[in-house]
Design a protein around this motif. Structure first.
Motif, PDB file in Angstrom:
ATOM      1  N   LYS A   1       0.816  -1.216   0.000  1.00 50.07           N
ATOM      2  CA  LYS A   1       0.000   0.000   0.000  1.00 50.07           C
ATOM      3  C   LYS A   1       0.853   1.271   0.000  1.00 50.07           C
ATOM      4  O   LYS A   1       0.512   2.241  -0.679  1.00 50.07           O
ATOM      5  CB  LYS A   1      -0.932   0.003   1.215  1.00 50.07           C
ATOM      6  CG  LYS A   1      -1.994  -1.099   1.149  1.00 50.07           C
ATOM      7  CD  LYS A   1      -3.077  -0.913   2.192  1.00 50.07           C
ATOM      8  CE  LYS A   1      -2.562  -1.202   3.585  1.00 50.07           C
ATOM      9  NZ  LYS A   1      -3.673  -1.173   4.582  1.00 50.07           N
ATOM     10  N   ASN A   2       1.946   1.247   0.728  1.00 47.27           N
ATOM     11  CA  ASN A   2       2.707   2.483   0.923  1.00 47.27           C
ATOM     12  C   ASN A   2       3.853   2.676  -0.062  1.00 47.27           C
ATOM     13  O   ASN A   2       4.231   3.813  -0.356  1.00 47.27           O
ATOM     14  CB  ASN A   2       3.256   2.535   2.352  1.00 47.27           C
ATOM     15  CG  ASN A   2       2.150   2.531   3.388  1.00 47.27           C
ATOM     16  OD1 ASN A   2       1.104   3.143   3.183  1.00 47.27           O
ATOM     17  ND2 ASN A   2       2.357   1.832   4.502  1.00 47.27           N
ATOM     18  N   LYS A   3       4.407   1.583  -0.568  1.00 51.32           N
ATOM     19  CA  LYS A   3       5.522   1.702  -1.516  1.00 51.32           C
ATOM     20  C   LYS A   3       5.092   1.440  -2.949  1.00 51.32           C
ATOM     21  O   LYS A   3       5.496   2.167  -3.864  1.00 51.32           O
ATOM     22  CB  LYS A   3       6.649   0.723  -1.141  1.00 51.32           C
ATOM     23  CG  LYS A   3       7.852   0.817  -2.067  1.00 51.32           C
ATOM     24  CD  LYS A   3       9.039   0.035  -1.548  1.00 51.32           C
ATOM     25  CE  LYS A   3      10.258   0.238  -2.452  1.00 51.32           C
ATOM     26  NZ  LYS A   3      11.468  -0.398  -1.895  1.00 51.32           N
ATOM     27  N   PHE A   4       4.245   0.412  -3.138  1.00 49.74           N
ATOM     28  CA  PHE A   4       3.873   0.025  -4.501  1.00 49.74           C
ATOM     29  C   PHE A   4       2.535   0.609  -4.938  1.00 49.74           C
ATOM     30  O   PHE A   4       2.065   0.315  -6.028  1.00 49.74           O
ATOM     31  CB  PHE A   4       3.864  -1.497  -4.622  1.00 49.74           C
ATOM     32  CG  PHE A   4       5.207  -2.116  -4.357  1.00 49.74           C
ATOM     33  CD1 PHE A   4       6.290  -1.834  -5.169  1.00 49.74           C
ATOM     34  CD2 PHE A   4       5.392  -2.967  -3.289  1.00 49.74           C
ATOM     35  CE1 PHE A   4       7.533  -2.388  -4.933  1.00 49.74           C
ATOM     36  CE2 PHE A   4       6.639  -3.535  -3.029  1.00 49.74           C
ATOM     37  CZ  PHE A   4       7.715  -3.244  -3.855  1.00 49.74           C
ATOM     38  N   ARG A   5       1.922   1.410  -4.079  1.00 54.88           N
ATOM     39  CA  ARG A   5       0.735   2.211  -4.420  1.00 54.88           C
ATOM     40  C   ARG A   5      -0.511   1.376  -4.716  1.00 54.88           C
ATOM     41  O   ARG A   5      -1.399   1.807  -5.455  1.00 54.88           O
ATOM     42  CB  ARG A   5       1.034   3.151  -5.601  1.00 54.88           C
ATOM     43  CG  ARG A   5       2.275   4.032  -5.415  1.00 54.88           C
ATOM     44  CD  ARG A   5       2.431   5.016  -6.570  1.00 54.88           C
ATOM     45  NE  ARG A   5       3.697   5.733  -6.488  1.00 54.88           N
ATOM     46  CZ  ARG A   5       4.801   5.385  -7.147  1.00 54.88           C
ATOM     47  NH1 ARG A   5       4.773   4.314  -7.937  1.00 54.88           N
ATOM     48  NH2 ARG A   5       5.897   6.077  -7.038  1.00 54.88           N
ATOM     49  N   PHE A   6      -0.597   0.169  -4.178  1.00 53.82           N
ATOM     50  CA  PHE A   6      -1.846  -0.582  -4.269  1.00 53.82           C
ATOM     51  C   PHE A   6      -2.917   0.190  -3.501  1.00 53.82           C
ATOM     52  O   PHE A   6      -2.645   0.818  -2.465  1.00 53.82           O
ATOM     53  CB  PHE A   6      -1.686  -1.968  -3.642  1.00 53.82           C
ATOM     54  CG  PHE A   6      -0.996  -2.984  -4.514  1.00 53.82           C
ATOM     55  CD1 PHE A   6      -1.643  -4.152  -4.879  1.00 53.82           C
ATOM     56  CD2 PHE A   6       0.314  -2.794  -4.957  1.00 53.82           C
ATOM     57  CE1 PHE A   6      -1.018  -5.117  -5.664  1.00 53.82           C
ATOM     58  CE2 PHE A   6       0.954  -3.744  -5.743  1.00 53.82           C
ATOM     59  CZ  PHE A   6       0.279  -4.908  -6.108  1.00 53.82           C
ATOM     60  N   ASP A   7      -4.154   0.135  -3.976  1.00 53.15           N
ATOM     61  CA  ASP A   7      -5.237   0.812  -3.267  1.00 53.15           C
ATOM     62  C   ASP A   7      -5.519   0.142  -1.933  1.00 53.15           C
ATOM     63  O   ASP A   7      -5.769   0.808  -0.920  1.00 53.15           O
ATOM     64  CB  ASP A   7      -6.506   0.814  -4.131  1.00 53.15           C
ATOM     65  CG  ASP A   7      -6.337   1.662  -5.380  1.00 53.15           C
ATOM     66  OD1 ASP A   7      -6.298   2.894  -5.250  1.00 53.15           O
ATOM     67  OD2 ASP A   7      -6.235   1.080  -6.477  1.00 53.15           O
ATOM     68  N   GLU A   8      -5.486  -1.195  -1.928  1.00 52.97           N
ATOM     69  CA  GLU A   8      -5.689  -1.967  -0.706  1.00 52.97           C
ATOM     70  C   GLU A   8      -4.870  -3.244  -0.797  1.00 52.97           C
ATOM     71  O   GLU A   8      -4.466  -3.663  -1.881  1.00 52.97           O
ATOM     72  CB  GLU A   8      -7.171  -2.319  -0.497  1.00 52.97           C
ATOM     73  CG  GLU A   8      -8.059  -1.151  -0.129  1.00 52.97           C
ATOM     74  CD  GLU A   8      -7.819  -0.631   1.283  1.00 52.97           C
ATOM     75  OE1 GLU A   8      -7.106  -1.316   2.064  1.00 52.97           O
ATOM     76  OE2 GLU A   8      -8.329   0.444   1.604  1.00 52.97           O
ATOM     77  N   ALA A   9      -4.648  -3.865   0.354  1.00 53.63           N
ATOM     78  CA  ALA A   9      -3.965  -5.157   0.403  1.00 53.63           C
ATOM     79  C   ALA A   9      -4.386  -5.848   1.688  1.00 53.63           C
ATOM     80  O   ALA A   9      -4.798  -5.195   2.654  1.00 53.63           O
ATOM     81  CB  ALA A   9      -2.453  -4.981   0.348  1.00 53.63           C
ATOM     82  N   PHE A  10      -4.290  -7.166   1.718  1.00 55.85           N
ATOM     83  CA  PHE A  10      -4.657  -7.898   2.926  1.00 55.85           C
ATOM     84  C   PHE A  10      -3.739  -9.101   3.117  1.00 55.85           C
ATOM     85  O   PHE A  10      -3.158  -9.621   2.160  1.00 55.85           O
ATOM     86  CB  PHE A  10      -6.128  -8.333   2.907  1.00 55.85           C
ATOM     87  CG  PHE A  10      -6.496  -9.314   1.825  1.00 55.85           C
ATOM     88  CD1 PHE A  10      -6.427 -10.692   2.052  1.00 55.85           C
ATOM     89  CD2 PHE A  10      -6.932  -8.873   0.583  1.00 55.85           C
ATOM     90  CE1 PHE A  10      -6.781 -11.600   1.059  1.00 55.85           C
ATOM     91  CE2 PHE A  10      -7.295  -9.775  -0.415  1.00 55.85           C
ATOM     92  CZ  PHE A  10      -7.216 -11.132  -0.169  1.00 55.85           C
ATOM     93  N   ASN A  11      -3.616  -9.503   4.372  1.00 56.50           N
ATOM     94  CA  ASN A  11      -2.826 -10.669   4.770  1.00 56.50           C
ATOM     95  C   ASN A  11      -3.739 -11.891   4.699  1.00 56.50           C
ATOM     96  O   ASN A  11      -4.615 -12.079   5.545  1.00 56.50           O
ATOM     97  CB  ASN A  11      -2.295 -10.457   6.183  1.00 56.50           C
ATOM     98  CG  ASN A  11      -1.391 -11.588   6.652  1.00 56.50           C
ATOM     99  OD1 ASN A  11      -1.342 -12.662   6.040  1.00 56.50           O
ATOM    100  ND2 ASN A  11      -0.684 -11.375   7.745  1.00 56.50           N
ATOM    101  N   TYR A  12      -3.524 -12.734   3.685  1.00 55.84           N
ATOM    102  CA  TYR A  12      -4.420 -13.873   3.488  1.00 55.84           C
ATOM    103  C   TYR A  12      -4.358 -14.872   4.636  1.00 55.84           C
ATOM    104  O   TYR A  12      -5.309 -15.634   4.884  1.00 55.84           O
ATOM    105  CB  TYR A  12      -4.113 -14.577   2.154  1.00 55.84           C
ATOM    106  CG  TYR A  12      -2.806 -15.327   2.129  1.00 55.84           C
ATOM    107  CD1 TYR A  12      -2.738 -16.650   2.521  1.00 55.84           C
ATOM    108  CD2 TYR A  12      -1.627 -14.714   1.706  1.00 55.84           C
ATOM    109  CE1 TYR A  12      -1.539 -17.349   2.503  1.00 55.84           C
ATOM    110  CE2 TYR A  12      -0.426 -15.398   1.680  1.00 55.84           C
ATOM    111  CZ  TYR A  12      -0.388 -16.715   2.089  1.00 55.84           C
ATOM    112  OH  TYR A  12       0.811 -17.388   2.066  1.00 55.84           O
TER     113      TYR A  12
END
Length: 335
Positions: A187-198
């Protein structure tokens, strides 16, 4: 060192054919000798390996026990009997896990012309992972601005590039990863809108519904198994799935079944598998596209440079266990 000199050559080899999960003890560091001279009329080249990539496909590239492991790397040409390569050229492509490699079919190698970026990038963002991301996302998925994109194993060498390509196209992007640190970096470096820990999600289908209430247009598949099953339930009509890898299945003797395949029919989803070799013709176009954004700071990449060939086996095991932060790259020698 002089041409024709016989030198020692450290190698990483498999002890035997590998069945089931790969273990560090399946690999051993050995030493042989090699001559720093290419046989005449062989069309071969002799290279000094500089960087070797740790990739999930390394296990698939197993040849014969006792021979050096095959994998992608960056190397410098020391001697050549091939008209397209000369001493001093830098190349990337499939080589072997050793200090020096005699490559008998160098036609499959790419000559490196742009050396104003780190050479190690040609094991990653400018090499096989980058071209895989480009071909799978742009050629198979045909993205459009505003579409909803999901990337599994998004912190991997391919996934982190796909997510950034999607953002450059104006898509909404969510990625999954195996730790909170990786999620934060997505989210903070690669600019994904969202991410989650599967690993923290007991119901993957419900997690995807939470991030994609209107469904997924494009799924870039790196995991397989339960993740693919959950994604199929959340795809939109006329969605596209590019099947690049299925790392959750690599170490299983019996692969997991997928139960929600009827969604391919009912939702008119197109799912296509691919291998990067089929898209090598796109490399010049990919390179121009990617270099531009790297130099503009719009594409970033994370590597974990591991010093020494002897550390290659442990690095490969950490990769399969999801314990790496950044693309694992073994530095065999200095330029």
């Amino acid at each position: 060192m002089t041409k024709g000199e016989e030198v020692s050559n450290k190698q990483v080899v498999f002890r035997d054919y590998v069945h089931g999960p790969l273990k560090e003890t399946d690999m051993v560091l050995s030493t042989s000798t090699t001559h720093l001279k290419v046989p005449q009329d062989s069309k071969a080249i002799l290279v000094k390996n500089i960087y070797l990539a740790c990739d999930p496909r390394t296990k698939i590239l197993l040849i014969e026990p006792g021979l050096a492991i095959r994998g992608f790397g960056v190397a410098k040409v020391l001697d050549s009997d091939h008209p397209d390569f000369k001493e001093g050229d830098f190349v990337w492509g499939i080589t072997t896990w050793e200090e020096y490699s005699l490559i008998k079919t160098p036609e499959s190698l790419f000559k490196i012309h742009n050396t104003d970026v780190p050479l190690s990038y040609y094991t990653g963002i400018l090499g096989m992972p980058g071209l895989s991301a480009y071909a799978g996302f742009f050629e198979l998925c045909s993205p459009k601005k505003g579409e909803y994109v999901f990337v599994s194993s998004a912190y991997g060498g391919v996934g982190q590039i796909v997510g950034q390509f999607a953002k450059l196209m104006g898509c909404y992007v969510v990625g999954s990863a195996g730790s909170d640190d990786k999620v934060n970096l997505l989210k903070n470096k690669f600019r994904f809108d969202e991410a989650f820990n599967y690993k923290k999600e007991h119901d993957l289908a419900a997690a995807l519904k939470r991030y994609f209430p209107d469904g997924i247009d494009i799924y870039f598949e790196n995991v397989g198994g339960k993740m693919l099953d959950a994604v199929l339930l959340n795809m939109r009509h006329h969605g596209r799935i590019a099947a690049c890898g299925m790392i959750s299945q690599f170490n299983l003797e019996q692969h997991e079944g997928v139960h929600n395949l009827f969604n391919l029919i009912s939702k008119r989803i197109r799912m296509e598998g691919f291998v990067v070799h089929d898209h090598y013709h796109l490399y010049p176009k990919f390179l121009d596209f990617t270099l531009q954004y790297i130099k503009e700071g719009k594409l970033v990449y994370t590597e974990d440079i591991i010093e020494g060939l002897e550390k290659g086996p442990s690095a490969l095991i950490r990769l399969f266990a999801g314990q790496t932060v950044g693309k694992p790259v073994i530095r065999v020698s200095h330029e």
